[in-house]
Design an enzyme around this catalytic site. Structure first.
Site, PDB file in Angstrom:
ATOM      1  N   LYS A  11      23.951 -28.748 -37.211  1.00  0.00           N
ATOM      2  CA  LYS A  11      24.815 -28.371 -38.346  1.00  0.00           C
ATOM      3  C   LYS A  11      24.874 -26.857 -38.507  1.00  0.00           C
ATOM      4  CE  LYS A  11      23.560 -29.596 -42.708  1.00  0.00           C
ATOM      5  NZ  LYS A  11      23.435 -28.434 -43.627  1.00  0.00           N
ATOM      6  N   ARG A  16      28.264 -21.918 -37.824  1.00  0.00           N
ATOM      7  CA  ARG A  16      28.348 -20.540 -37.308  1.00  0.00           C
ATOM      8  C   ARG A  16      29.411 -20.420 -36.225  1.00  0.00           C
ATOM      9  NH1 ARG A  16      23.698 -21.359 -39.781  1.00  0.00           N
ATOM     10  NH2 ARG A  16      22.375 -19.640 -40.502  1.00  0.00           N
ATOM     11  N   ARG A 110      22.891 -24.736 -57.300  1.00  0.00           N
ATOM     12  CA  ARG A 110      22.113 -23.950 -56.313  1.00  0.00           C
ATOM     13  C   ARG A 110      22.282 -22.442 -56.541  1.00  0.00           C
ATOM     14  NH1 ARG A 110      22.647 -26.807 -50.602  1.00  0.00           N
ATOM     15  NH2 ARG A 110      20.905 -25.405 -50.130  1.00  0.00           N
ATOM     16  N   ASP A 303      13.808 -28.341 -43.613  1.00  0.00           N
ATOM     17  CA  ASP A 303      14.687 -29.497 -43.841  1.00  0.00           C
ATOM     18  C   ASP A 303      14.053 -30.810 -43.371  1.00  0.00           C
ATOM     19  OD1 ASP A 303      16.511 -27.683 -44.840  1.00  0.00           O
ATOM     20  OD2 ASP A 303      17.626 -27.514 -42.958  1.00  0.00           O
ATOM     21  N   LYS A 330      17.196 -27.125 -52.980  1.00  0.00           N
ATOM     22  CA  LYS A 330      18.062 -27.681 -51.929  1.00  0.00           C
ATOM     23  C   LYS A 330      19.087 -28.621 -52.583  1.00  0.00           C
ATOM     24  CE  LYS A 330      15.997 -25.517 -48.530  1.00  0.00           C
ATOM     25  NZ  LYS A 330      16.723 -24.459 -47.807  1.00  0.00           N
TER      26      LYS A 330
HETATM   27  O1  SPQ Z   1      23.838 -25.987 -46.026  1.00  0.00           O
HETATM   28  P1  SPQ Z   1      22.765 -26.501 -46.921  1.00  0.00           P
HETATM   29  O2  SPQ Z   1      23.348 -27.398 -47.969  1.00  0.00           O
HETATM   30  O3  SPQ Z   1      21.917 -25.416 -47.521  1.00  0.00           O
HETATM   31  O4  SPQ Z   1      21.822 -27.412 -45.988  1.00  0.00           O
HETATM   32  C1  SPQ Z   1      20.401 -27.505 -45.748  1.00  0.00           C
HETATM   33  C2  SPQ Z   1      20.164 -28.989 -45.253  1.00  0.00           C
HETATM   34  O5  SPQ Z   1      19.194 -29.649 -45.638  1.00  0.00           O
HETATM   35  O6  SPQ Z   1      20.973 -29.422 -44.450  1.00  0.00           O
HETATM   36  C3  SPQ Z   1      19.521 -27.160 -46.944  1.00  0.00           C
HETATM   37  F1  SPQ Z   1      19.638 -27.844 -47.968  1.00  0.00           F
HETATM   38  O7  SPQ Z   1      20.013 -26.688 -44.626  1.00  0.00           O
HETATM   39  C4  SPQ Z   1      19.915 -25.259 -44.660  1.00  0.00           C
HETATM   40  C5  SPQ Z   1      18.475 -24.845 -44.446  1.00  0.00           C
HETATM   41  O8  SPQ Z   1      17.602 -25.375 -45.398  1.00  0.00           O
HETATM   42  C6  SPQ Z   1      20.786 -24.731 -43.552  1.00  0.00           C
HETATM   43  C7  SPQ Z   1      20.491 -23.321 -43.166  1.00  0.00           C
HETATM   44  C8  SPQ Z   1      21.443 -22.568 -42.318  1.00  0.00           C
HETATM   45  O9  SPQ Z   1      22.252 -23.180 -41.595  1.00  0.00           O
HETATM   46  O10 SPQ Z   1      21.370 -21.319 -42.327  1.00  0.00           O
HETATM   47  C9  SPQ Z   1      19.315 -22.687 -43.548  1.00  0.00           C
HETATM   48  C10 SPQ Z   1      18.327 -23.311 -44.442  1.00  0.00           C
HETATM   49  O11 SPQ Z   1      18.511 -22.830 -45.765  1.00  0.00           O
HETATM   50  P2  SPQ Z   1      17.895 -21.423 -46.254  1.00  0.00           P
HETATM   51  O12 SPQ Z   1      18.183 -21.402 -47.726  1.00  0.00           O
HETATM   52  O13 SPQ Z   1      16.430 -21.497 -45.964  1.00  0.00           O
HETATM   53  O14 SPQ Z   1      18.549 -20.337 -45.558  1.00  0.00           O
END
Ligand code: SPQ
Length: 419
Positions: A11, A16, A110, A303, A330
């Site tokens: 994902k 990206r 969030r 995650d 999250k």
């Molecule tokens: O996109 P989203 O909703 O934040 O998704 C999550 C997930 O569980 O799929 C978090 F809730 O993943 C983030 C991850 O926790 C995806 C991500 C990224 O693609 O850069 C980074 C992480 O978040 P963060 O806040 O640590 O940068």
């Protein structure tokens, strides 16, 4: 639970590839793209700013260049996706127009201040709701200047937003993190021709470069594979191989923890795909024991903590998760939602401000559990159900956020899934 599967594309990397492809000169051809609600949200926002994206396999993004985005005529809808919202905030900071980002109720809770604060320091005007700058968020882009930002959180979304704004800024922009977060942005920007310098926990870019489109082959998502790795570890007689999974060291903390818990895990056919390490992963059922998870390991498996908590509930002994306060912001408060569904299923769990202690070895039983609209909670509860027995998961439609084929894959391995 026996067999071989492939999970959908990563994902983080899929988002990206769309975003960088849009900002590039020329075409970007994405194979293995994750077809899900979150990645559709990113595509929808880019289309609303004049980017042409051809769906299908491969996905083709017709880049408009760093300065080719058009002002959207409406609010940009980012759905449930924190990644879409925060990375787009970084890009919007450098645009000569104003745009508003909004999403669903979960996204509306969030915090966006973590991104708004550095973007304001760079010269953008960012407004949101309340003290944490929650969505809807409006970004008035402008002339940016580089900053040296010391982020208080290890977050790839903060790091990526600041680096993306840095592409539009005068001079050098750097981000220093307390611990290393996932580095897909750094790797992919390099693949698009941007010079990204790294020095320990600091990453730097210069403004004024050009991204060049090309081919991106997205590896399987380790965060999706995680559900099957844990399922194989806890279901008696199971053996599952997941092929072509991204094992970037900044994401692969789950493998270290499963090994520390005594899981029978093998990694084979290690290779590289568009700058990302990839391998096949096989897990066979075996006895697990408790472990400690904290410190610099946390960003490498943030995650995966909900499903690792399920593994901990099925292990002998105690597992302590610390330093994971980020779980509270999250898609749901994942410390609260995981503790609640595991307790509902018979586990003994203590909640801490920054994690939880799970006393393993209490047999799990079926229950009615709530996902709180969080895809990873719904899928973790489904994995627990494989050993607990019939379980009703309310709000399971949230799974489509990141993994629409999850239940089909689970059925294919022998689980009974209704609904
Ligand atoms: O996109 P989203 O909703 O934040 O998704 C999550 C997930 O569980 O799929 C978090 F809730 O993943 C983030 C991850 O926790 C995806 C991500 C990224 O693609 O850069 C980074 C992480 O978040 P963060 O806040 O640590 O940068």
């Amino acid at each position: 639970m026996r067999g071989e599967i492939r999970v959908p594309g990563d994902k983080s990397i899929s988002h990206r590839a769309l975003l960088f492809g849009a900002l590039a000169e020329g075409e970007t051809v994405i194979t293995g793209f994750l077809d899900s609600e979150d990645t559709h949200a990113t595509a929808g926002c880019l289309r609303a700013m004049g980017v042409t994206i051809d769906d299908g396999d491969p996905v083709r993004v017709h880049g408009v260049g760093l300065h080719g985005l058009r002002a959207p005529t409406d609010t940009l809808w980012t759905g449930n996706s924190g990644t879409t919202t925060r990375l787009l905030m970084g890009i919007l900071a450098g645009q000569p127009f104003t745009a508003t980002l909004a999403g669903d109720a979960s996204l509306g809770r969030r915090p966006m201040d973590r991104v708004a604060v550095p973007l304001r320091q760079m010269g953008a005007e960012v407004t949101g709701q309340g003290p944490r700058c929650t969505p809807p968020v409006t970004v008035h882009g402008g002339a940016l200047h580089g900053i040296a930002y010391a982020s208080p959180v290890a977050s790839a979304q903060v790091k990526s937003a600041v680096l993306l704004a840095g592409l539009y800024a005068e001079g050098t922009t750097s981000v220093t993190e307390p611990q290393k977060s996932r580095d897909h942005t750094e790797r992919m920007l390099r693949g698009f021709g941007i010079d990204v310098a790294e020095d320990g926990l600091t990453v730097r870019v210069q403004g004024g470069g050009t991204l060049r489109g090309g081919a991106v082959a997205v590896p399987g998502d380790i965060s999706a594979a995680a559900f099957f790795l844990v399922a194989a570890a806890i279901v008696p007689g199971a053996e599952v191989t997941v092929r072509g999974v991204g094992v970037n060291p900044t994401r692969a903390g789950i493998l270290d923890v499963l090994r520390a818990m005594g899981a029978d895990l093998t990694l084979s056919n290690a290779r590289e795909q568009t700058g990302e390490p990839v391998a096949d992963l096989t897990v066979r059922h075996g006895a697990l024991h408790g472990t400690e998870i904290g410190g610099g390991l946390i960003p490498r498996l943030i995650d995966e903590l909900p499903v690792l908590a399920v593994a901990a509930a099925c292990a002998q002994g105690t597992t302590v998760i610390r330093d994971a306060r980020e779980l509270r912001v999250k898609e749901s408060d994942r410390i609260a939602t995981v503790s609640r569904f595991l307790r509902d299923m018979g586990a003994e769990v203590e909640e801490h401000e920054d994690g939880m202690t799970i006393h393993g070895g209490h047999p799990l039983h079926g229950a009615v559990v709530e996902s709180d609209g969080d895809h990873r909670i719904a899928m973790s509860a489904a994995v627990a159900a494989l050993v607990a027995g019939a379980t009703e998961i309310r709000g399971a439609d949230a799974i489509a956020t990141s993994f629409p084929t999850f239940t089909a894959l689970l059925r294919g391995l022998g689980a009974r899934v209704e609904g």
